[in-house]
Design a protein around this motif. Structure first.
Motif, PDB file in Angstrom:
ATOM      1  N   PRO A  93      38.993   1.295  17.749  1.00 51.56           N
ATOM      2  CA  PRO A  93      38.316   2.158  16.755  1.00 51.56           C
ATOM      3  C   PRO A  93      38.076   3.580  17.243  1.00 51.56           C
ATOM      4  N   LEU A  94      37.752   3.748  18.531  1.00 54.90           N
ATOM      5  CA  LEU A  94      37.503   5.099  19.041  1.00 54.90           C
ATOM      6  C   LEU A  94      38.775   5.942  18.994  1.00 54.90           C
ATOM      7  N   ALA A  95      39.887   5.324  19.368  1.00 56.43           N
ATOM      8  CA  ALA A  95      41.149   6.056  19.320  1.00 56.43           C
ATOM      9  C   ALA A  95      41.558   6.352  17.880  1.00 56.43           C
ATOM     10  N   VAL A  96      41.305   5.418  16.987  1.00 60.19           N
ATOM     11  CA  VAL A  96      41.618   5.630  15.568  1.00 60.19           C
ATOM     12  C   VAL A  96      40.811   6.790  15.013  1.00 60.19           C
ATOM     13  N   GLU A  97      39.542   6.849  15.366  1.00 66.22           N
ATOM     14  CA  GLU A  97      38.689   7.953  14.906  1.00 66.22           C
ATOM     15  C   GLU A  97      39.210   9.290  15.411  1.00 66.22           C
ATOM     16  N   ASP A  98      39.625   9.335  16.686  1.00 68.25           N
ATOM     17  CA  ASP A  98      40.182  10.577  17.231  1.00 68.25           C
ATOM     18  C   ASP A  98      41.458  10.982  16.508  1.00 68.25           C
ATOM     19  N   ALA A  99      42.290   9.996  16.187  1.00 71.93           N
ATOM     20  CA  ALA A  99      43.571  10.298  15.558  1.00 71.93           C
ATOM     21  C   ALA A  99      43.402  10.809  14.135  1.00 71.93           C
ATOM     22  N   VAL A 100      42.423  10.302  13.423  1.00 72.88           N
ATOM     23  CA  VAL A 100      42.226  10.700  12.029  1.00 72.88           C
ATOM     24  C   VAL A 100      41.555  12.056  11.933  1.00 72.88           C
ATOM     25  N   HIS A 101      40.532  12.285  12.735  1.00 75.22           N
ATOM     26  CA  HIS A 101      39.731  13.505  12.600  1.00 75.22           C
ATOM     27  C   HIS A 101      40.247  14.663  13.446  1.00 75.22           C
ATOM     28  N   ALA A 102      41.115  14.379  14.417  1.00 72.15           N
ATOM     29  CA  ALA A 102      41.732  15.429  15.226  1.00 72.15           C
ATOM     30  C   ALA A 102      40.682  16.264  15.974  1.00 72.15           C
ATOM     31  N   HIS A 103      41.067  17.514  16.370  1.00 72.78           N
ATOM     32  CA  HIS A 103      40.208  18.413  17.147  1.00 72.78           C
ATOM     33  C   HIS A 103      39.742  17.736  18.433  1.00 72.78           C
ATOM     34  N   GLN A 104      40.693  17.131  19.133  1.00 74.38           N
ATOM     35  CA  GLN A 104      40.389  16.433  20.366  1.00 74.38           C
ATOM     36  C   GLN A 104      40.919  17.210  21.568  1.00 74.38           C
ATOM     37  N   ARG A 105      40.334  16.912  22.709  1.00 68.22           N
ATOM     38  CA  ARG A 105      40.800  17.507  23.959  1.00 68.22           C
ATOM     39  C   ARG A 105      42.054  16.765  24.421  1.00 68.22           C
TER      40      ARG A 105
END
Length: 370
Positions: A93-105
């Motif tokens: 779920p954490l990776a999915v959230e990063d992939a959907v919302h973007a703006h990641q390091r």
């Protein structure tokens, strides 16, 4: 929404209609799917299919071909569009959230048997002349889920399409190509393309930095370049730096033998990517340090120019102070004006003023004040 739809249509000229990609849950078409295919023995097996069908085909091939895997490409999916895929492939779920919302390091993380990589994509923005408001680099994001039998790519932004990369890998799939090595080979190919693009952008940025350096030290009355241009380029370089620097250590880790999720034959290729990335990192850090020096040099030139202006103003004020003082004393401390009784009194005073002023002017010029 219309702008996003138009963008998706532009980067997906060959995709089927959205309703041809059935979702994991009926009634939720996956309109964000760019391409989806199954690869067996390093070759593409059939035409594009839905993510559910791809998962089914890989499961059927698993017993007879351990190298079969699916590659699903997405562009800016919503949570609803990505939910079914995440459940089907067991994504964290954490990776999915990063992939959907973007703006990641930029990073590479491991969730059980899945590698999750985040890349910042960079595009150089062409411009005729660098201005204090010029956009020099444009950033996007690319996320990659690499499991044992699947690769899922999620792209954010209107550039850095993976379509050409996919076609190039498929054209090389003769049974001995990189695709035969599985998902880790796709992860390497994506990382290699991203880093190679960094090299191209760094070379284009070198031209802008050289132009700014020339302007700062060019003979422009000692005032250097427009500080706004220098600062704007520094901001763009800083954005580039934030995309490149955090990725160096993860690329090095992927090339180490302890990384069991990466095919051993692919690890040597990751070393090459890490070397290229190290070169880019050094270039970007050099740009940043050079622009810092140029900012300081430009400000120092401005300070010197201001000091020269103040010296000129002071010199002229001193020259004009002499006739003011003489005429003030001469005209206010006598009962009768001397020139009325002496034929050469007035011309003598004027001559004295001129001689003194000329002497002061020549002295200031000799000392570099004027």
């Amino acid at each position: 929404m219309s702008m996003i739809n138009n963008l998706r249509a532009a980067v997906r000229p060959n995709r089927r209609r959205a309703d041809s990609y059935d979702s994991m849950h009926p009634g939720h078409p996956i309109s964000a799917v760019v391409d989806c295919a199954v690869y067996q023995h390093g070759k593409r097996a059939g035409e594009a299919c839905s993510p559910r069908e791809a998962a089914r085909l890989v499961k059927l091939c698993r017993d007879e071909d351990a190298g079969a895997f699916s590659w699903i490409g997405l562009h800016e999916p919503t949570e609803a569009e990505f939910e079914g895929i995440a459940q089907r492939f067991g994504l964290h779920p954490l990776a999915v959230e990063d992939a959907v919302h973007a703006h990641q390091r930029p990073k590479v993380e491991r969730y059980d048997d899945v590698l999750f990589a985040v890349f910042k994509t960079i595009r150089y923005v062409d411009h005729d002349q660098l201005t204090p408001t010029s956009e020099v680099v444009e950033t996007g994001e690319l996320m990659v889920f690499a499991g044992r039998d699947f690769v899922i790519t999620v792209r954010h932004g209107g550039h850095s399409s993976l379509q050409e990369l996919r076609h190039r890998l498929e054209a090389d799939a003769d049974g001995t190509g990189l695709l035969a090595k599985g998902p880790s080979a796709v992860l390497h190919a994506i990382a290699d393309q991203v880093v190679d693009n960094y090299l191209l952008v760094a070379d284009r940025l070198q031209t802008d930095v050289d132009e700014i350096e020339f302007d700062v030290f060019a003979n422009k009355g000692g005032r250097g370049a427009d500080v706004g241009r220098v600062y704007q380029l520094k901001r763009e370089v800083l954005e580039f730096k934030r995309a490149v620097t955090p990725l160096l250590r993860p690329m090095q880790l992927l090339s180490e033998p302890v990384q069991r999720l990466v095919d051993p034959d692919i690890q040597k290729y990751f070393r090459d990517v890490a070397d290229h990335l190290a070169r880019v990192t050094e270039q970007v850090h050099g740009f940043d340090e050079l622009l810092n020096s140029l900012l300081q040099a430009n400000l120092a030139q401005v300070s010197v120019a201001q000091n020269e202006d103040m010296r000129k103003i002071t010199a002229w004020a001193a020259i004009f102070a002499v006739p003011t003082m003489i005429t003030g004393i001469y005209g206010m401390n006598f009962d009768y004006m001397p020139e009325l009784h002496h034929k050469y009194g007035y011309p003598l005073v004027l001559g004295s003023v001129v001689v003194i002023c000329v002497g002061m002017y020549r002295g200031f010029r000799r000392n570099g004040w004027l």
